[in-house]
Design a protein around this motif. Sequence first.
Motif, PDB file in Angstrom:
ATOM      1  N   UNK A  77      13.209  22.791  32.898  1.00 54.79           N
ATOM      2  CA  UNK A  77      13.501  23.982  34.583  1.00 54.79           C
ATOM      3  C   UNK A  77      12.073  24.827  34.444  1.00 54.79           C
ATOM      4  N   UNK A  78      10.598  23.792  34.880  1.00 58.41           N
ATOM      5  CA  UNK A  78       9.840  24.318  34.897  1.00 58.41           C
ATOM      6  C   UNK A  78       9.332  24.996  36.430  1.00 58.41           C
ATOM      7  N   UNK A  79       9.983  24.899  37.553  1.00 62.72           N
ATOM      8  CA  UNK A  79       9.876  25.259  38.597  1.00 62.72           C
ATOM      9  C   UNK A  79       9.408  25.995  39.029  1.00 62.72           C
ATOM     10  N   UNK A  80       9.536  26.361  40.126  1.00 66.96           N
ATOM     11  CA  UNK A  80       9.444  28.444  39.721  1.00 66.96           C
ATOM     12  C   UNK A  80      10.767  29.092  40.238  1.00 66.96           C
ATOM     13  N   UNK A  81      11.129  28.101  41.384  1.00 65.16           N
ATOM     14  CA  UNK A  81      12.881  28.291  41.002  1.00 65.16           C
ATOM     15  C   UNK A  81      13.761  28.733  40.269  1.00 65.16           C
ATOM     16  N   UNK A  82      13.571  27.439  39.421  1.00 62.11           N
ATOM     17  CA  UNK A  82      14.502  27.290  37.813  1.00 62.11           C
ATOM     18  C   UNK A  82      14.260  28.843  37.026  1.00 62.11           C
ATOM     19  N   UNK A  83      12.664  28.560  36.982  1.00 63.58           N
ATOM     20  CA  UNK A  83      12.410  29.704  36.266  1.00 63.58           C
ATOM     21  C   UNK A  83      12.914  31.293  36.245  1.00 63.58           C
ATOM     22  N   UNK A  84      13.069  31.733  37.426  1.00 61.86           N
ATOM     23  CA  UNK A  84      13.602  32.599  38.419  1.00 61.86           C
ATOM     24  C   UNK A  84      15.128  32.517  38.114  1.00 61.86           C
ATOM     25  N   UNK A 109      16.511  45.956  36.461  1.00 60.72           N
ATOM     26  CA  UNK A 109      14.909  45.970  36.794  1.00 60.72           C
ATOM     27  C   UNK A 109      15.015  44.440  36.691  1.00 60.72           C
ATOM     28  N   UNK A 110      15.051  43.892  35.652  1.00 63.49           N
ATOM     29  CA  UNK A 110      14.884  42.779  35.496  1.00 63.49           C
ATOM     30  C   UNK A 110      14.859  41.758  36.742  1.00 63.49           C
ATOM     31  N   UNK A 111      16.421  41.845  37.410  1.00 63.83           N
ATOM     32  CA  UNK A 111      16.570  41.249  39.157  1.00 63.83           C
ATOM     33  C   UNK A 111      15.730  41.248  39.508  1.00 63.83           C
ATOM     34  N   UNK A 112      15.334  42.739  39.949  1.00 68.81           N
ATOM     35  CA  UNK A 112      14.525  43.224  41.531  1.00 68.81           C
ATOM     36  C   UNK A 112      13.454  42.797  40.616  1.00 68.81           C
ATOM     37  N   UNK A 113      12.377  42.612  39.110  1.00 69.92           N
ATOM     38  CA  UNK A 113      10.956  41.945  39.024  1.00 69.92           C
ATOM     39  C   UNK A 113      11.517  40.221  39.484  1.00 69.92           C
ATOM     40  N   UNK A 114      12.355  40.502  39.015  1.00 69.08           N
ATOM     41  CA  UNK A 114      12.437  38.733  40.119  1.00 69.08           C
ATOM     42  C   UNK A 114      12.608  38.320  41.327  1.00 69.08           C
ATOM     43  N   UNK A 120      11.174  33.755  48.591  1.00 68.95           N
ATOM     44  CA  UNK A 120      12.142  33.232  49.851  1.00 68.95           C
ATOM     45  C   UNK A 120      13.102  32.448  48.171  1.00 68.95           C
ATOM     46  N   UNK A 121      13.343  32.656  47.397  1.00 66.37           N
ATOM     47  CA  UNK A 121      14.549  32.727  47.134  1.00 66.37           C
ATOM     48  C   UNK A 121      16.120  33.191  47.242  1.00 66.37           C
ATOM     49  N   UNK A 122      16.487  31.715  47.546  1.00 66.44           N
ATOM     50  CA  UNK A 122      17.840  31.625  47.722  1.00 66.44           C
ATOM     51  C   UNK A 122      19.418  32.431  47.071  1.00 66.44           C
TER      52      UNK A 122
END
Length: 167
Positions: A77-84, A109-114, A120-122
Amino acid sequence: GAYQSMPLPMRADAEKRLSAAEQAYLETLKKFPDQLDAVSDAFEGLVTATKQRRSWGLLKDADLEGYLGKLGARENLATPDMQARLELAEAGLVFVTKDGAKQYPAALDRFKKVINANPGLRLTRQETNQFGELLLAAQDYPTALKIYNDLLTNAASYYQVSRADAY
């Protein structure tokens, strides 16, 4: 029934069925990465399966995040969205671990960083709920209100399109 009281062959069968469910959730993530409801349900299913492994004594609380990460890596699951999303799911494990509330600040903190790294992540309903709950626990009411209002706005537009398609 309780895993520990199952005969060994039944345990192996239960583990195979749980692994098959995990595989189905991972396939959903790969096939439908743009379907927010499907993604939300799949991640929720993976977390539930991980919790089941813990309840069977196959994982400890400290192993949950690593196990979830391995599942994502194994399925690439390497796409940026899936990694996020994988990172958000791992951070959200604080809601299912013993004494997880003590880890809320780190999870926030992790949520905010991601979220900051992926503007653009919904967020899915589950991600929004967890992020909002962490913000409320941190008494960041203005940001929590914004997050929940965004969810309502996005949900309203999504369902308006669905209703329009039905007519």
